[in-house]
Design a protein around this motif. Structure first.
Motif, mmCIF file in Angstrom:
data_model
loop_
_atom_site.group_PDB
_atom_site.id
_atom_site.type_symbol
_atom_site.label_atom_id
_atom_site.label_comp_id
_atom_site.label_asym_id
_atom_site.label_seq_id
_atom_site.Cartn_x
_atom_site.Cartn_y
_atom_site.Cartn_z
ATOM 1 N N THR A 1 10.189 -0.427 4.699
ATOM 2 C CA THR A 1 8.691 0.403 5.021
ATOM 3 C C THR A 1 7.770 0.037 3.731
ATOM 4 O O THR A 1 6.347 0.246 4.511
ATOM 5 C CB THR A 1 9.875 1.834 5.105
ATOM 6 N N GLU A 2 7.947 -0.237 2.562
ATOM 7 C CA GLU A 2 7.250 0.159 1.108
ATOM 8 C C GLU A 2 6.844 -1.022 1.632
ATOM 9 O O GLU A 2 4.614 -1.399 1.422
ATOM 10 C CB GLU A 2 8.409 -0.390 -0.027
ATOM 11 N N LEU A 3 7.029 -2.914 2.208
ATOM 12 C CA LEU A 3 6.379 -4.121 2.368
ATOM 13 C C LEU A 3 5.030 -3.584 3.236
ATOM 14 O O LEU A 3 4.168 -4.273 4.105
ATOM 15 C CB LEU A 3 6.874 -4.861 2.956
ATOM 16 N N TYR A 4 5.797 -2.500 4.469
ATOM 17 C CA TYR A 4 5.490 -2.474 6.084
ATOM 18 C C TYR A 4 3.747 -2.471 5.052
ATOM 19 O O TYR A 4 2.469 -1.982 6.170
ATOM 20 C CB TYR A 4 5.597 -1.414 7.335
ATOM 21 N N TRP A 5 3.671 -0.619 5.052
ATOM 22 C CA TRP A 5 2.751 0.157 4.184
ATOM 23 C C TRP A 5 1.729 -1.391 3.799
ATOM 24 O O TRP A 5 0.365 -1.042 4.125
ATOM 25 C CB TRP A 5 2.398 1.154 3.919
ATOM 26 N N ARG A 6 2.226 -1.508 2.266
ATOM 27 C CA ARG A 6 1.842 -2.595 1.835
ATOM 28 C C ARG A 6 0.568 -3.569 2.528
ATOM 29 O O ARG A 6 -0.154 -4.236 1.442
ATOM 30 C CB ARG A 6 2.463 -3.005 0.794
ATOM 31 N N ASN A 7 1.486 -4.286 3.376
ATOM 32 C CA ASN A 7 0.503 -5.121 3.720
ATOM 33 C C ASN A 7 -0.304 -4.492 4.865
ATOM 34 O O ASN A 7 -1.588 -5.161 5.560
ATOM 35 C CB ASN A 7 1.884 -5.891 4.999
ATOM 36 N N TRP A 8 -0.053 -3.203 5.612
ATOM 37 C CA TRP A 8 -0.802 -3.131 6.625
ATOM 38 C C TRP A 8 -2.131 -2.801 5.658
ATOM 39 O O TRP A 8 -2.983 -2.557 5.981
ATOM 40 C CB TRP A 8 -0.315 -1.892 7.131
ATOM 41 N N VAL A 9 -2.154 -1.743 4.538
ATOM 42 C CA VAL A 9 -3.116 -1.791 3.602
ATOM 43 C C VAL A 9 -3.846 -2.935 3.240
ATOM 44 O O VAL A 9 -5.144 -2.685 2.478
ATOM 45 C CB VAL A 9 -3.021 -0.641 2.114
ATOM 46 N N ARG A 10 -3.365 -4.059 2.819
ATOM 47 C CA ARG A 10 -3.846 -5.771 2.543
ATOM 48 C C ARG A 10 -4.667 -5.921 3.782
ATOM 49 O O ARG A 10 -4.988 -6.436 3.377
ATOM 50 C CB ARG A 10 -2.456 -6.457 2.372
ATOM 51 N N MET A 11 -4.457 -5.226 4.827
ATOM 52 C CA MET A 11 -5.691 -6.050 5.897
ATOM 53 C C MET A 11 -6.682 -5.228 5.658
ATOM 54 O O MET A 11 -7.583 -5.524 6.152
ATOM 55 C CB MET A 11 -5.085 -5.921 6.668
ATOM 56 N N LEU A 12 -6.503 -3.908 4.837
ATOM 57 C CA LEU A 12 -7.905 -3.171 5.179
ATOM 58 C C LEU A 12 -9.585 -3.705 5.036
ATOM 59 O O LEU A 12 -8.947 -3.396 3.233
ATOM 60 C CB LEU A 12 -7.362 -1.529 4.552
ATOM 61 N N ALA A 13 -10.905 -3.562 4.754
ATOM 62 C CA ALA A 13 -11.549 -3.416 4.119
ATOM 63 C C ALA A 13 -12.481 -2.525 3.146
ATOM 64 O O ALA A 13 -13.470 -2.018 4.317
ATOM 65 C CB ALA A 13 -12.616 -4.205 5.408
ATOM 66 N N THR A 14 -11.888 -2.618 2.585
ATOM 67 C CA THR A 14 -11.804 -1.260 1.605
ATOM 68 C C THR A 14 -13.063 -1.219 0.581
ATOM 69 O O THR A 14 -13.576 -2.566 0.983
ATOM 70 C CB THR A 14 -11.078 -0.902 0.398
ATOM 71 N N PRO A 15 -14.130 -0.447 0.518
ATOM 72 C CA PRO A 15 -15.464 -0.005 -0.305
ATOM 73 C C PRO A 15 -14.916 -0.825 -1.661
ATOM 74 O O PRO A 15 -13.341 -0.133 -1.608
ATOM 75 C CB PRO A 15 -15.974 1.245 0.266
ATOM 76 N N LEU A 16 -15.831 -0.704 -2.655
ATOM 77 C CA LEU A 16 -15.755 -1.208 -3.829
ATOM 78 C C LEU A 16 -15.376 0.207 -4.298
ATOM 79 O O LEU A 16 -14.074 0.083 -4.983
ATOM 80 C CB LEU A 16 -16.660 -2.074 -4.271
ATOM 81 N N GLU A 17 -15.781 0.987 -4.364
ATOM 82 C CA GLU A 17 -15.725 2.060 -5.165
ATOM 83 C C GLU A 17 -14.804 2.963 -4.391
ATOM 84 O O GLU A 17 -14.300 3.250 -3.279
ATOM 85 C CB GLU A 17 -17.369 2.965 -5.262
ATOM 86 N N TRP A 18 -14.115 3.393 -5.005
ATOM 87 C CA TRP A 18 -13.237 5.249 -4.507
ATOM 88 C C TRP A 18 -12.131 3.970 -3.610
ATOM 89 O O TRP A 18 -11.155 4.837 -1.896
ATOM 90 C CB TRP A 18 -14.131 5.910 -3.410
ATOM 91 N N GLN A 19 -11.481 3.063 -3.432
ATOM 92 C CA GLN A 19 -10.391 2.690 -3.330
ATOM 93 C C GLN A 19 -9.368 3.780 -2.613
ATOM 94 O O GLN A 19 -9.080 3.114 -2.303
ATOM 95 C CB GLN A 19 -10.326 1.349 -3.664
ATOM 96 N N ALA A 20 -8.424 3.574 -3.777
ATOM 97 C CA ALA A 20 -7.309 4.407 -3.737
ATOM 98 C C ALA A 20 -8.052 5.676 -2.914
ATOM 99 O O ALA A 20 -6.979 5.904 -2.437
ATOM 100 C CB ALA A 20 -6.797 4.674 -5.067
#
Length: 598
Positions: free
Chosen positions: A205-224
């Motif tokens: 489950t941890e691996l699934y979510w971290r892989n999903w998040v890794r594919m997000l194009a997050t902005p530089l600021e306020w990432q968390a």
């Protein structure tokens, strides 16, 4: 205010099951077998402290507890709660819903996994697993086995545990000398070693979510902050059908003792559009594809052309509204409503939101199923409906129950439907259809510019020929109906701030409605203002307001629908997809670019 109630809650989930966990690690809200089902854990609406409840809660309590801390595992919805007692003993509770791929398909059962382990000293705990049925009216019937307990709730649930079953059945205090696992899921035998399987589930489950998040194009600021909002929006997806619920809860009042208590556990096409829009800006194509499948099925099921504002997560059209009296409600502030009368409304903006949600699929090469000519032809019926009703009265996006008008926001969304159909036709090389829809869009624009503009006030009004001010007029820019530097928009923005802004927050409207004058600010409208200020060149002010909105979040990093005008305290259903979509949109807009770090 009377009775217990607190929205400082952390959601867990897997796009099938979800629960809200309080700061002490108690499950206070979870519905089965779906998010819109009977709440097996209903403490949130009980009006009492979870520690005092005799049903509707799942608490792992530390005897003589004096403090608690709580956080998520990074980039996941796996929640860790640490409790300390008066002698310095410490326990750690870990909660999650399994989510990973198994046998080449998603594994996301209606199941909750809890572990509790001693970290320090000789802690003593009590496990109180007390499911309710019929909206808290009765205890769930119980049968037991050698290492499991079965609870007769909708769908039947079985607890498999390494802890002594009698300790759980009798809520007995016992010393925690080793880690114990609790798997509450479907009523079927648990295969394999519980400890080993639970650890495998957590790791996967941890691996699934971290892989999903890794594919997000997050902005530089306020990432968390953006990542937490995005994960929570995904938890509001009922993945089996692609539906996106407006919130996980029902009947949290918009303001104290206001009676504005609504059931938001359904798929509003408007809320889902804004959710998809925000996640698209992060590149989360999986949610877009699932929701488009949901929309296609909705359109196929309505050959008459009239689309409701909302449907059940299983595409149910009838969501009859009723009140239940087995529970007193949040902080004792009833009524508790199940279902939502808005399914009967005419809210014409939905036609625009259907087309706007689908428009990206005509351009996005990443999708497994890009939209083609057949999809366009099906959408034309939506455009026809938008053209037919854009000058007709409706209940509007704020869902007035006792009056109708021709709402500017609804008309603009109908225009957007025809405008984007023209764009899609051009993309597909359908020149004649592009001309057809462009002509309709231009006709609609002229009508809206004439009927919605109030020359005496020098601004747009919320209704054709009216004077009302409404925060939805800020969407004139987001829909591309007006440019941010258009004098008509800047004049409207100036008037809106004078009439609806209350310090650092914004009202939806200031006029009386079916329940009197509004008493709280609508979080999404404040985010709309932040976007408008940024686009109008007031960037420093926009960033300041955004930081103030972030400061109003719960400790889980989330927002409800509304906030108190003076204290910022959360009100309304939670977590609210509208509000989290606004947070993401503003972060993407306001952030410095990644190129600035090179």
């Amino acid at each position: 205010m009377s009775g217990y109630g607190d929205l400082d809650l952390a959601p867990i989930g897997n796009c099938a099951a979800s629960a809200l966990v309080d700061r002490n690690g108690a499950f206070v809200w979870a519905c089965v077998p779906r998010v819109d089902g009977d709440p097996m854990f209903c403490a949130l609406l009980s009006g009492e402290e979870p520690s005092q409840l005799k049903r509707g809660v799942w608490a792992i309590g530390l005897i003589d507890q004096v403090s608690a801390t709580q956080s998520y595992e990074r980039n996941t919805p796996i929640l860790v709660t640490t409790l300390t007692d008066s002698r310095g003993a410490v326990i750690e509770i870990s909660d999650f819903c399994p989510r990973f791929r198994r046998h080449h398909r998603p594994y996301r059962p209606t199941a909750f996994v809890r572990s509790v382990r001693p970290l320090k000293g000789s802690p003593r705990i009590r496990v109180r697993l007390l499911p309710a049925t019929d909206w808290g009216a009765r205890d769930a019937e119980v049968t037991t086995g050698s290492n499991h307990i079965r609870y007769r709730v909708p769908g039947m649930m079985r607890l498999t545990t390494t802890a002594p079953v009698s300790h759980v059945l009798n809520a007995r205090v016992f010393r925690l000398e080793e880690e114990h696992i609790f798997f509450l899921g479907p009523d079927e035998p648990f295969d394999g070693n519980l400890r080993e399987v639970a650890r495998m589930m957590r790791d996967n489950t941890e691996l699934y979510w971290r892989n999903w998040v890794r594919m997000l194009a997050t902005p530089l600021e306020w990432q968390a902050d953006v990542i937490r909002a995005a994960i929570t929006l995904k938890l509001c997806v009922h993945e089996e059908t692609g539906a996106i619920v407006a919130a996980m809860t029902t009947s949290i009042p918009e303001a104290p003792n206001s009676g504005r208590n609504w059931d938001y556990r359904y798929c509003w096409l408007r809320d889902a559009y804004y959710t998809v829009q925000a996640l698209n800006r992060l590149g989360a194509a999986d949610i877009l594809e699932g929701y488009l499948s949901y929309l296609r099925n909705i359109i196929d099921a309505t050959p008459s052309g009239r689309i409701q504002p909302l449907y059940g997560v299983g595409m149910e059209p009838i969501l009859a509204e009723a009140e239940v009296d087995a529970l007193p409600g949040y902080r004792g502030m009833g009524p508790i409503r199940v279902g939502n009368q808005a399914h009967e409304h005419h809210q014409h903006d939905v036609y625009g939101q259907i087309v706007l949600s689908t428009a990206q699929a005509f351009y996005d090469a990443r999708l497994f199923r890009p939209a083609g000519e057949d999809d366009f032809r099906a959408l034309e019926s939506i455009g026809d409906r938008a053209y037919a009703v854009y000058t007709k009265p409706d209940a509007g996006l704020w869902e007035f129950r006792t009056r109708e008008a021709v709402h500017t926001y609804s008309a603009v969304m109908c225009w957007a439907a025809c405008d984007r159909l023209a764009n899609a036709a051009q993309r597909l090389g359908l020149g004649d259809r592009a001309l057809h829809w462009r002509g309709r869009a231009e006709e609609m624009r002229k009508t809206i510019e004439t009927q919605a503009w109030n020359a005496d006030l020098g601004r747009y009004a919320a209704t054709f020929g009216g004077k009302e001010m409404d925060a939805s007029l800020l969407q004139l820019v987001d829909t591309r109906f007006l440019a941010a530097d258009d004098p008509r928009f800047t004049a409207t923005l100036e008037h809106l701030e004078k009439e609806l802004r209350r310090g650092d927050v914004v009202l939806r409207y200031a006029d009386k409605d079916d329940f009197g004058l509004p008493e709280t600010a609508f979080n999404f409208c404040t985010f709309w203002l932040i976007e408008a200020l940024f686009l109008a060149g007031r960037r420093d002010e926009a960033r300041t307001l955004f930081d103030q909105m972030l400061a109003r979040r719960t400790r889980a990093g989330l927002l409800s629908e509304d906030c108190d005008l003076s204290t910022g305290a959360p009100w309304g259903n939670y977590p609210q997809t509208y509000s989290l979509a606004g947070l993401i949109n503003c972060a993407v807009l306001l952030s410095n670019p990644w190129s600035s770090v090179r």
